[in-house]
Design a protein around this motif. Structure first.
Motif, PDB file in Angstrom:
ATOM      1  N   TYR A  12       4.749 -14.547 -13.264  1.00 19.34           N
ATOM      2  CA  TYR A  12       4.905 -15.595 -11.201  1.00 19.34           C
ATOM      3  C   TYR A  12       3.498 -15.647 -10.883  1.00 19.34           C
ATOM      4  CZ  TYR A  12       5.660 -15.726  -6.629  1.00 19.34           C
ATOM      5  OH  TYR A  12       5.689 -16.189  -5.102  1.00 19.34           O
TER       6      TYR A  12
ATOM      7  N   PHE B 218       2.415 -18.721 -12.921  1.00 23.65           N
ATOM      8  CA  PHE B 218       4.127 -19.907 -11.868  1.00 23.65           C
ATOM      9  C   PHE B 218       3.303 -20.356 -11.067  1.00 23.65           C
ATOM     10  CE2 PHE B 218       7.135 -20.562  -8.489  1.00 23.65           C
ATOM     11  CZ  PHE B 218       7.472 -21.090  -9.071  1.00 23.65           C
TER      12      PHE B 218
ATOM     13  N   PRO C  40       1.727 -29.785  -5.317  1.00 23.62           N
ATOM     14  CA  PRO C  40       2.521 -30.376  -4.363  1.00 23.62           C
ATOM     15  C   PRO C  40       4.102 -29.548  -3.924  1.00 23.62           C
ATOM     16  CG  PRO C  40       1.731 -32.624  -5.461  1.00 23.62           C
ATOM     17  CD  PRO C  40       0.803 -30.624  -6.370  1.00 23.62           C
ATOM     18  N   ARG C  41       4.344 -28.353  -5.208  1.00 22.47           N
ATOM     19  CA  ARG C  41       5.626 -27.698  -5.693  1.00 22.47           C
ATOM     20  C   ARG C  41       5.585 -26.024  -4.298  1.00 22.47           C
ATOM     21  NH1 ARG C  41       3.948 -26.004 -10.615  1.00 22.47           N
ATOM     22  NH2 ARG C  41       2.981 -24.006 -10.532  1.00 22.47           N
ATOM     23  N   HIS C  42       3.925 -26.264  -3.965  1.00 21.36           N
ATOM     24  CA  HIS C  42       3.708 -24.834  -3.219  1.00 21.36           C
ATOM     25  C   HIS C  42       4.322 -25.756  -1.169  1.00 21.36           C
ATOM     26  CE1 HIS C  42       0.278 -23.386  -5.938  1.00 21.36           C
ATOM     27  NE2 HIS C  42       1.329 -23.016  -6.119  1.00 21.36           N
ATOM     28  N   VAL C  43       4.528 -27.030  -1.504  1.00 23.08           N
ATOM     29  CA  VAL C  43       4.541 -27.029   0.061  1.00 23.08           C
ATOM     30  C   VAL C  43       6.529 -26.758   0.680  1.00 23.08           C
ATOM     31  CG1 VAL C  43       5.666 -29.642   1.477  1.00 23.08           C
ATOM     32  CG2 VAL C  43       3.390 -29.140  -0.016  1.00 23.08           C
ATOM     33  N   GLY C  44       6.735 -25.995   1.996  1.00 25.78           N
ATOM     34  CA  GLY C  44       7.154 -25.351   2.664  1.00 25.78           C
ATOM     35  C   GLY C  44       7.454 -26.007   4.016  1.00 25.78           C
ATOM     36  N   ASN C  45       6.550 -27.226   4.047  1.00 25.97           N
ATOM     37  CA  ASN C  45       7.725 -27.571   5.441  1.00 25.97           C
ATOM     38  C   ASN C  45       6.747 -29.383   4.767  1.00 25.97           C
ATOM     39  OD1 ASN C  45       6.718 -29.253   7.369  1.00 25.97           O
ATOM     40  ND2 ASN C  45       6.937 -27.176   9.354  1.00 25.97           N
ATOM     41  N   THR C  46       7.578 -30.249   5.278  1.00 22.33           N
ATOM     42  CA  THR C  46       7.629 -31.454   4.364  1.00 22.33           C
ATOM     43  C   THR C  46       6.770 -31.907   4.910  1.00 22.33           C
ATOM     44  OG1 THR C  46       9.188 -32.290   4.604  1.00 22.33           O
ATOM     45  CG2 THR C  46       8.560 -31.566   2.532  1.00 22.33           C
TER      46      THR C  46
ATOM     47  N   HIS D  92       4.174 -22.577   1.968  1.00 24.93           N
ATOM     48  CA  HIS D  92       5.390 -22.021   1.972  1.00 24.93           C
ATOM     49  C   HIS D  92       5.215 -20.681   2.634  1.00 24.93           C
ATOM     50  CE1 HIS D  92       9.291 -20.239   1.617  1.00 24.93           C
ATOM     51  NE2 HIS D  92      10.048 -21.355   1.412  1.00 24.93           N
ATOM     52  N   GLY D  93       5.352 -20.452   3.346  1.00 23.10           N
ATOM     53  CA  GLY D  93       4.991 -19.166   3.948  1.00 23.10           C
ATOM     54  C   GLY D  93       5.282 -17.639   3.119  1.00 23.10           C
ATOM     55  N   GLY D  94       6.349 -18.464   1.717  1.00 20.00           N
ATOM     56  CA  GLY D  94       6.990 -16.696   1.081  1.00 20.00           C
ATOM     57  C   GLY D  94       5.359 -17.346  -0.048  1.00 20.00           C
ATOM     58  N   LEU D  95       5.650 -18.567   0.128  1.00 17.85           N
ATOM     59  CA  LEU D  95       4.537 -18.468  -1.428  1.00 17.85           C
ATOM     60  C   LEU D  95       3.252 -17.747  -1.069  1.00 17.85           C
ATOM     61  CD1 LEU D  95       3.274 -20.204  -4.046  1.00 17.85           C
ATOM     62  CD2 LEU D  95       2.454 -21.772  -2.165  1.00 17.85           C
TER      63      LEU D  95
ATOM     64  N   GLY E 181       3.799 -14.327  -1.527  1.00 19.65           N
ATOM     65  CA  GLY E 181       3.541 -13.799  -2.757  1.00 19.65           C
ATOM     66  C   GLY E 181       2.457 -13.864  -3.415  1.00 19.65           C
TER      67      GLY E 181
END
Lengths: 156, 148
Positions: B26, B29, B50-56, B62-65, B68
């Motif tokens: 992870y 990842f 770019p795949r880290h975004v949680g609000n475009t 992303h808060g979850g990222l 993590g």
């Protein structure tokens, strides 16, 4: 299953939340909302999401993203009108290890929608919420931004 | 004692930072990296992707990222600073979001506040431009002896 205070809004926000880049990267999916406005999301086990390669158990960080996204969706199920929300804090209790190779479900509810803050609780499980892997509580700031969370989908 | 901790300890003693990340699927990842700062403390880095975004709309990470990344940092930091060959097991994790994570590199560092016989308490701070303006702060409890 559909529902929520504003079913059309919940539909567009739930679709938005699982289609955000990081949600897509993890493979989160939205399963629906029950009559009590509790929402359920799912993440599938994947080799690249593992935390400990010897046991094959999924990383806690994946559960954090699942709980965060599920809880935000639960807030959406209580909203009448579109607004931006942002996680203020989040706590996860890891009750027992997830089983390798199995999907994890998260059922979340927003049990109090105050003027400025929304309060949520969530439970993660494999088979049934009565046999939980993790429990999460979170708070969200309402109207966290004048901008809608997505250019088109969240406006309704 | 675990096979995982044996592998980790060998890589730590050789200061093979990227191999430690590769040990944790992870972490790899996410694209997290680790190293040591000028004072010799572990510094965790999450380069923007770019795949880290949680609000475009903002856009924001992303808060979850963020959660993590910080949880993973706490686990590595604790394993790094222990001699035991038992894998610490996370009990709970609490995270406060202080400002949106911009689409740029995120840094984190950890402090072991207390390490008892059975439980360790770890504080984690994350920032982007300056440690004085944290993006998030978190704390985690880990069980240290889980094989009983």
């Amino acid at each position: 299953m559909s529902g929520g205070a504003n079913p059309g809004l919940l539909e567009s926000l739930s679709r938005l939340f699982v289609s955000l880049p990081h949600s897509l990267a993890l493979g989160l999916s939205y399963l629906g909302c029950d009559a009590e406005r509790r929402v359920t999301l799912r993440v599938d086990w994947r080799e690249d999401l593992v935390g400990n390669p010897v046991t094959g158990v999924i990383h806690g960080g994946v559960i954090t993203s699942l709980v965060d996204t599920s809880s935000a969706t639960a807030v959406a199920a209580q909203l009448d009108r579109a607004e931006a929300i942002a996680t203020l804090d989040l706590r996860i209790d890891y009750l027992k290890a997830a089983q390798p190779g199995r999907a994890i479900f998260c059922r979340a509810e927003c049990y109090r929608l105050a003027h400025q803050v929304a309060f949520t609780r969530a439970v993660c499980f494999h088979d049934t919420p009565d046999d939980p892997i993790a429990h999460g509580v979170a708070t969200f700031m309402r109207e966290s931004s004048p901008m809608p969370m997505s250019g088109e989908e969240a406006v309704r | 004692m675990s096979e995982f901790m044996q592998a980790f300890s060998a890589l730590r003693d050789a200061r093979r930072y990227s191999d430690i990340i590769n040990l944790l699927p992870y972490a790899r990842f996410m694209g997290a990296t680790l190293g040591e700062d000028a004072e010799g403390s572990l510094l965790f880095t999450l380069p923007y992707h770019p795949r880290h975004v949680g609000n475009t709309a903002l856009p924001a990470l992303h808060g979850g990222l963020i959660g993590g990344f910080l949880e993973n940092a706490a686990l590595i930091h604790l394993m790094w600073n222990r001699d035991s060959l038992e894998t610490p097991k996370i009990v709970d994790f609490s995270l406060d979001y202080l400002r949106p994570g911009r689409p740029q590199t995120l840094f984190a560092r950890c402090t072991i506040t207390r390490q008892g016989k059975r439980v360790a308490h770890v504080l984690i701070e994350a920032w982007q431009d300056s440690p004085e303006n944290p993006v998030a702060v978190a704390r985690a409890h880990f069980l240290l002896a889980t094989n009983q």
